[in-house]
Design an enzyme around this catalytic site. Structure first.
Site, PDB file in Angstrom:
ATOM      1  CB  CYS A  13      -0.784   0.052   1.238  1.00 28.15           C
ATOM      2  SG  CYS A  13      -1.737   1.451   1.531  1.00 28.15           S
ATOM      3  CB  CYS A  16      -0.189   1.610   4.302  1.00 29.56           C
ATOM      4  SG  CYS A  16      -1.727   1.376   4.331  1.00 29.56           S
ATOM      5  CG  ASP A 398      34.984  17.647 -24.524  1.00 33.23           C
ATOM      6  OD1 ASP A 398      35.575  18.520 -24.725  1.00 33.23           O
ATOM      7  OD2 ASP A 398      35.311  16.569 -24.418  1.00 33.23           O
ATOM      8  CG  ASP A 588      36.292  12.985 -21.192  1.00 37.17           C
ATOM      9  OD1 ASP A 588      37.597  13.135 -22.010  1.00 37.17           O
ATOM     10  OD2 ASP A 588      35.937  13.890 -20.655  1.00 37.17           O
ATOM     11  CG  ASP A 592      34.708  17.509 -20.551  1.00 38.99           C
ATOM     12  OD1 ASP A 592      35.378  18.458 -20.801  1.00 38.99           O
ATOM     13  OD2 ASP A 592      34.526  16.515 -21.282  1.00 38.99           O
TER      14      ASP A 592
END
Length: 694
Positions: A13, A16, A398, A588, A592
């Protein structure tokens, strides 16, 4: 901070689960508590081990007061075999018996017998619902679904609608079983994608083979992997060669031909030959373990849609309940409907008052989307990132390591002043043999012969210019135009899309080599797929020379190119675009990281085995295929579309039944469909994400 994960066995549930989470969060010793309903998982954080230990009995008590059948287990949840329908029928035989009595009640002619059959059927099908509802009432949960269902069905009995009272309780209980099974089916469908670690690893100790659980194997051990076996741990091949299927990790269908010295990753399948592998990392740091952890933890990072549904659910149920109470009081007073009619309409509203269809299906849709992406070698680190990805219309890329391999090949050699091309290549290779620069490696590779190191003297590397050395008493200069000028070497100025390497012998210009980076496989197809998925603007952001970057950008039909950028300048460009629109940055993942973190969605490419890439980005493409980004976008759009369908159908059905009930055109049977039936449909709709082909 101490963190522990628990499994909530038999949790079915969603409403619940929310109540349990709220009450656990209120405990003073708990710093943080979160229930991931899609995984039946409870994540606890406390300030000490003592606080964690003392909180467990209280947490168990809270769980039992709300969901008596739920058990707290301190083990990670895992996919378990689903019960067959025959087993389910045996487990819930009382419901089957109640259904039989309900049908017989329509056949018998005696009203007393029919009433008795209906009462027994009601108690058999509803005793657990009634018991749970009453318990929750005493704990202050007046808005509990089971308590409201009990009030609604007792109201039906009170106005002499026993058949509808039994039908509601019977179909509600049966619907919950179907709903739980559908949710478990989806959990197992996703977890089966991740259950890729064998239970044992065969460790080689001298001449003995010892079967050991992967988690007990130490780094540096040698393991044997037979044909057909799944690789249990990351390592390096020490003996043998084989085709290895990495599709479970990267989604790549073509097996790799691996040999001595190559890396293998856990979760891959050894197809042909036997391999002996040196284990490089313990199990907890292995590729497959990291993937499993990322996918499971990703579910806790909720998307905006999930957060909205959670907030909406807290408002929806009280509104509908208060509307039901108002009907019972106001309609008779205003002579709109009789008391009996008003009670019946209110009972219909109470049956519809639970928002389970939304609370269950929306998180399940995102959970399924994250699982479906992992099947294709795409790791998405949260539902929030999955949702944002589908909104991206602009991608920044890039260049080196992302679109190109970052490996260089000689594409042209030109000789002048009576020197031959072979002489130029030979001298360049000898001088560059002591450099570790990628361009030096490409020159040595093109030369392909052994370099005589004893012929090289007075080697010097001149930063930003090139290298010089004496070879057979000749001064050899290899580098850029600035190097030539600094030695007053007269030379031509060459313009090329590649890197120009000038060579001078005894201060006489001998010629040049052009070295170019190579484009990754399937880049053109991948970019086309991204255009098809609605990415209408693609921009290159590179630290490379302007002419090199722009030439590649135009050949790939990019919309713009920013080159000659330092790392901080690259971040500034990303920020500029991110301030105007939702963007993604593709890099990569290693160099970066700032740009990946700045974008709305950071996507790292070719990150198999790379810790830096996984840490830096929001989405990890486990191989170098740009087309996988298009798949990720497609999955994101599917999740958003299915979530919208579930919201529309669930709310539409509930509102329609409530309106029809006001005009006497809908009964409690229709209300059961609007509650349990729509929930089941929404859950099944969410499961489609895992099954769908992208």
């Amino acid at each position: 901070m101490i963190r522990k994960d628990f499994t909530l066995n038999h949790l079915g549930c969603a409403s619940c689960a929310g109540k349990i989470e709220k009450r656990i969060q209120a405990l003073p010793e708990i710093e943080s508590a979160e229930i991931v309903f899609s995984l039946k998982k409870l994540i606890l954080e406390t300030d000490s081990e003592k606080s964690m230990t003392s909180s467990i009995p209280k947490i168990k008590s809270i769980i039992k007061s709300i969901e008596p059948n739920v058990n707290l287990i301190e083990t990670p949840s895992s996919a378990s075999p689903l019960a067959t329908w025959f087993e389910l029928a045996g487990k819930h035989k009382y419901l089957l018996f109640a259904a039989i009595l309900f049908i017989i009640s329509f056949i018998v002619q005696n009203d007393y017998i029919a009433f008795t059959l209906l009462f027994v059927a009601y108690m058999l099908s509803g005793y657990s619902v009634i018991l749970s509802g009453l318990k929750n009432l005493f704990t202050g949960s007046v808005m509990d679904e089971k308590f409201l269902m009990t009030i609604a069905t007792l109201s039906a009995w009170a106005i002499n609608k026993p058949h509808e009272a039994v039908a509601v309780m019977l179909f509600f209980s049966i619907g919950e079983i179907f709903e739980d099974r559908a949710v478990d089916d989806s959990r197992n469908a996703v977890k089966s994608l991740l259950k890729m670690t064998p239970s044992v690893a065969t460790v080689c100790i001298d001449n003995l083979l010892l079967e050991t659980p992967p988690k007990d194997v130490l780094a540096g051990s040698i393991i044997l992997i037979r044909p057909g076996e799944r690789i249990p741990l990351d390592g390096t091949i020490q003996e043998g060669k084989s085709l290895v299927d990495t599709s479970a990790i990267t989604g790549e269908s073509t097996p790799l031909n691996l040999k001595i010295g190559d890396l293998v990753f856990s979760g891959s399948i050894n197809k042909t030959g036997s391999l002996k592998v040196r284990v490089d990392k313990p199990y907890e740091e292995s590729t497959i373990k990291r993937i499993m952890t990322l996918v499971e933890n990703a579910v806790s990072k909720k998307a905006a849609t999930e957060k909205f549904i959670t907030r909406f659910a807290k408002v929806y149920t009280p509104l509908v309940v208060f509307a039901a109470i108002a009907m019972v009081i106001l309609f008779p007073l205003l002579n709109i409907f009789t008391i009996r009619e008003s009670i019946y309409k209110a009972a219909v509203f109470l049956v519809i008052s639970c928002p389970c269809a939304l609370v269950v299906s929306i998180p399940l849709a995102f959970f399924s989307g994250i699982g479906a992406a992992s099947k294709h070698g795409i790791l998405i680190k949260g539902g929030n990132h999955l949702e944002t990805l589908g909104k991206v219309k602009t991608l920044l890329f890039d260049k080196t390591g992302t679109l190109t391999n970052g490996t260089f090949n000689i594409t042209r050699i030109k000789s002048v002043s009576g020197f031959s091309e072979n002489e130029i290549l030979s001298y360049a290779a000898h001088v560059e043999s002591r450099s570790t620069h990628p361009i030096a490696i490409s020159i040595l590779s093109a030369y392909g012969k052994k370099v005589l190191q004893n012929s090289i003297e007075d080697f010097q590397e001149i930063p930003g210019r090139g290298v010089q050395a004496l070879i057979d008493e000749k001064l050899i200069l290899v580098g850029n135009s600035h190097l030539m000028s600094s030695f007053n070497v007269l030379h031509e100025t060459v313009s090329s899309v590649g890197v120009v390497i000038y060579v001078a012998i005894n201060n006489i210009y001998a010629g040049h080599l052009i070295v170019s980076d190579t484009l990754k496989d399937r880049v053109y197809d991948g970019l086309s797929q991204l255009r098809y998925e609605g990415i209408n603007k693609m921009i290159m952001v590179s630290g490379d020379r302007k002419e090199i970057a722009e030439n590649l950008a135009w050949s790939l039909k990019f919309d713009a190119c920013h080159a000659d950028l330092l790392p901080e300048e690259k971040v500034s460009v990303v920020e500029e675009y991110a301030n105007k629109q939702i963007i993604g940055f593709v890099g990569d993942g290693i160099n970066d990281a700032p740009a990946l973190a700045t974008a709305n969605v950071g996507i790292s490419m070719g990150a198999l085995g790379s810790d830096a890439a996984i840490e830096a980005s929001d989405v990890v493409i486990m191989n170098d295929d740009i087309g996988r980004i298009a798949k990720a976008v497609s999955i994101s759009k599917a999740v958003r579309a299915i979530s919208l369908q579930n919201i529309t159908v669930a709310l539409g059905a509930k509102i329609a039944i409530m309106i029809l009930a006001l005009f006497g055109l809908a009964n409690m049977w229709a209300a059961v469909f609007a509650d349990v039936g729509v929930t089941l449909l929404a859950v099944l709709n969410s499961i489609r994400i895992v099954k769908k082909r992208y």
